[in-house]
Design a protein around this motif. Structure first.
Motif, mmCIF file in Angstrom:
data_model
loop_
_atom_site.group_PDB
_atom_site.id
_atom_site.type_symbol
_atom_site.label_atom_id
_atom_site.label_comp_id
_atom_site.label_asym_id
_atom_site.label_seq_id
_atom_site.Cartn_x
_atom_site.Cartn_y
_atom_site.Cartn_z
ATOM 1 N N THR A 155 52.391 -50.365 39.257
ATOM 2 C CA THR A 155 52.915 -51.444 38.099
ATOM 3 C C THR A 155 51.802 -51.910 37.322
ATOM 4 N N PRO A 156 52.144 -52.410 36.313
ATOM 5 C CA PRO A 156 50.905 -53.286 35.473
ATOM 6 C C PRO A 156 50.807 -54.492 36.245
ATOM 7 N N GLU A 157 51.435 -55.004 37.032
ATOM 8 C CA GLU A 157 51.370 -56.144 37.749
ATOM 9 C C GLU A 157 50.280 -55.923 39.131
ATOM 10 N N ASN A 158 50.853 -55.088 39.780
ATOM 11 C CA ASN A 158 49.886 -54.754 41.068
ATOM 12 C C ASN A 158 48.757 -54.038 40.760
ATOM 13 N N ILE A 159 48.581 -53.397 39.651
ATOM 14 C CA ILE A 159 47.168 -52.988 39.310
ATOM 15 C C ILE A 159 46.015 -53.922 39.516
ATOM 16 N N LEU A 160 46.433 -55.232 38.876
ATOM 17 C CA LEU A 160 45.526 -56.128 39.223
ATOM 18 C C LEU A 160 45.232 -56.525 40.535
ATOM 19 N N THR A 161 46.227 -56.538 41.443
ATOM 20 C CA THR A 161 45.959 -56.934 42.884
ATOM 21 C C THR A 161 45.129 -55.811 43.413
ATOM 22 N N LEU A 162 45.442 -54.593 43.292
ATOM 23 C CA LEU A 162 44.929 -53.592 43.723
ATOM 24 C C LEU A 162 43.256 -53.279 43.360
ATOM 25 N N ARG A 163 42.968 -53.725 42.051
ATOM 26 C CA ARG A 163 41.477 -53.520 41.541
ATOM 27 C C ARG A 163 40.696 -54.685 42.342
ATOM 28 N N LYS A 164 41.353 -55.643 43.004
ATOM 29 C CA LYS A 164 40.546 -56.614 43.717
ATOM 30 C C LYS A 164 39.998 -56.130 45.059
ATOM 31 N N LEU A 165 40.954 -55.061 45.385
ATOM 32 C CA LEU A 165 40.875 -54.497 46.777
ATOM 33 C C LEU A 165 40.006 -53.159 46.906
ATOM 34 N N THR A 166 39.960 -52.569 45.645
ATOM 35 C CA THR A 166 39.441 -50.800 45.714
ATOM 36 C C THR A 166 39.088 -50.573 44.524
ATOM 37 N N PRO A 167 38.186 -49.838 44.177
ATOM 38 C CA PRO A 167 37.681 -49.264 42.831
ATOM 39 C C PRO A 167 38.466 -47.881 42.566
ATOM 40 N N PHE A 168 38.923 -47.689 41.414
ATOM 41 C CA PHE A 168 39.561 -46.558 41.082
ATOM 42 C C PHE A 168 39.608 -46.342 39.357
ATOM 43 N N ASP A 169 39.688 -45.188 39.160
ATOM 44 C CA ASP A 169 39.569 -44.616 37.503
ATOM 45 C C ASP A 169 40.610 -44.768 36.641
ATOM 46 N N GLY A 170 41.703 -44.608 37.303
ATOM 47 C CA GLY A 170 43.077 -44.459 36.769
ATOM 48 C C GLY A 170 44.250 -44.564 37.675
ATOM 49 N N VAL A 171 45.597 -44.565 36.837
ATOM 50 C CA VAL A 171 46.767 -44.567 37.655
ATOM 51 C C VAL A 171 47.594 -43.252 37.212
ATOM 52 N N ALA A 172 48.366 -42.798 38.252
ATOM 53 C CA ALA A 172 49.292 -41.985 37.892
ATOM 54 C C ALA A 172 50.590 -42.426 38.082
ATOM 55 N N VAL A 173 51.614 -42.255 37.063
ATOM 56 C CA VAL A 173 52.857 -42.946 36.959
ATOM 57 C C VAL A 173 53.876 -41.884 36.600
ATOM 58 N N ILE A 174 55.051 -42.026 37.398
ATOM 59 C CA ILE A 174 56.283 -41.306 37.104
ATOM 60 C C ILE A 174 57.432 -42.300 36.349
ATOM 61 N N SER A 175 58.081 -42.792 37.020
ATOM 62 C CA SER A 175 59.091 -43.538 36.592
ATOM 63 C C SER A 175 58.903 -44.768 35.815
ATOM 64 N N GLY A 176 57.601 -45.347 36.386
ATOM 65 C CA GLY A 176 57.269 -46.487 35.554
ATOM 66 C C GLY A 176 57.124 -46.468 34.021
ATOM 67 N N ILE A 177 56.779 -45.228 33.803
ATOM 68 C CA ILE A 177 57.040 -45.212 32.241
ATOM 69 C C ILE A 177 58.095 -44.377 31.893
ATOM 70 N N MET A 178 58.457 -43.149 32.293
ATOM 71 C CA MET A 178 59.595 -42.442 31.654
ATOM 72 C C MET A 178 61.079 -42.953 32.261
ATOM 73 N N GLY A 179 60.874 -43.915 33.135
ATOM 74 C CA GLY A 179 62.351 -44.724 33.227
ATOM 75 C C GLY A 179 62.425 -45.967 32.559
ATOM 76 N N ALA A 180 61.089 -46.261 31.527
ATOM 77 C CA ALA A 180 61.221 -47.713 30.821
ATOM 78 C C ALA A 180 62.085 -47.240 29.522
ATOM 79 N N ASP A 181 62.473 -48.219 28.991
ATOM 80 C CA ASP A 181 63.500 -48.270 27.844
ATOM 81 C C ASP A 181 62.507 -47.883 26.563
ATOM 82 N N ASP A 182 61.160 -48.362 26.729
ATOM 83 C CA ASP A 182 60.207 -48.396 25.693
ATOM 84 C C ASP A 182 58.888 -47.740 26.323
ATOM 85 N N PRO A 183 58.742 -46.552 26.437
ATOM 86 C CA PRO A 183 57.530 -45.863 27.145
ATOM 87 C C PRO A 183 56.235 -46.317 26.297
#
Length: 217
Positions: free
Chosen positions: A171-199
């Motif tokens: 989620t946009p919220e836990n990205i912030l927490t995760l970035r404190k713990l480990t490096p990564f270049d991007g996120v892969a998302v399914i329902s977080g976007i396709m299940g949203a009312d406003d993608p």
């Protein structure tokens, strides 16, 4: 593969072809407009699905935004669908060289790492374009993926310089927490976007979380 297409990071959207076709295309169009970086067609087809017509419809949208389209596992679709740009593997394929020979054109390729760095080493050795870690958090969309510890992603970064994506309950919220713990270049998302009312707006939230300077975390 279309010339100069790359997967370097950002928001990688996985779409479910079992979704109503019109709804899938309308939501995908909004996500593409917001600026996603890659699209994957998940290997979750309905019985008797017309796979090639779905690939063609999704590809038409992706091409308008110069966004690469990959197929999940079902690499043989690449043989008759030149509009596909690559393949995502859920596990190390035993016949990767044969796949490359049969497809006989440049293709993007990525692989899921679900807790075993062997997939990362294989991807680095074979020149894949990215590795995706599944799942960082419990998620119904992530299926049977075991939860991956952030320390594993840190170890992967020591093995390879290819782009690393995190997935599973992102989620946009836990990205912030995760970035404190480990490096990564991007996120892969399914329902977080396709299940949203406003993608469109949801993609922007993911992008904002990825782009926030680390000293603000």
């Amino acid at each position: 593969m279309r010339d100069n297409l790359q997967i370097t990071g950002g928001v990688y959207l996985v779409v479910d072809p079992a979704m109503d076709r019109a709804l899938l295309l309308s939501k995908l169009a909004l996500a593409l407009k917001a600026g996603i970086d890659a699209v994957q067609l998940w290997n979750n087809w309905l019985p008797e699905a017309d796979k090639r017509s779905c690939v063609a419809a999704v590809s038409s949208l992706c091409r308008a935004y110069s966004v690469p389209l990959l197929i999940d596992n079902d690499w043989e679709l690449l043989l008759g669908s030149p509009e596909l740009d690559g393949v995502h593997f859920d596990a190390i394929p035993p016949n990767y060289a044969e796949i490359q020979n049969r497809v006989a054109r440049p293709l993007l390729a990525g692989i899921t790492c679900s807790g075993d760095l062997e997939a990362v080493r294989w991807a680095d050795k074979n020149g894949l374009d990215y590795v995706s870690f599944c799942a960082m958090f419990p998620s119904t969309s992530a299926g049977n993926c075991a939860v991956v510890m952030p320390s594993l992603v840190r170890e992967a970064r020591e093995i390879t310089t290819i782009p690393l994506f995190v997935s599973g309950g992102i989620t946009p919220e836990n990205i912030l927490t995760l970035r404190k713990l480990t490096p990564f270049d991007g996120v892969a998302v399914i329902s977080g976007i396709m299940g949203a009312d406003d993608p469109f707006s949801k993609v922007k939230l993911y992008q904002d979380a990825l782009n926030l300077p680390t000293h603000h975390l």
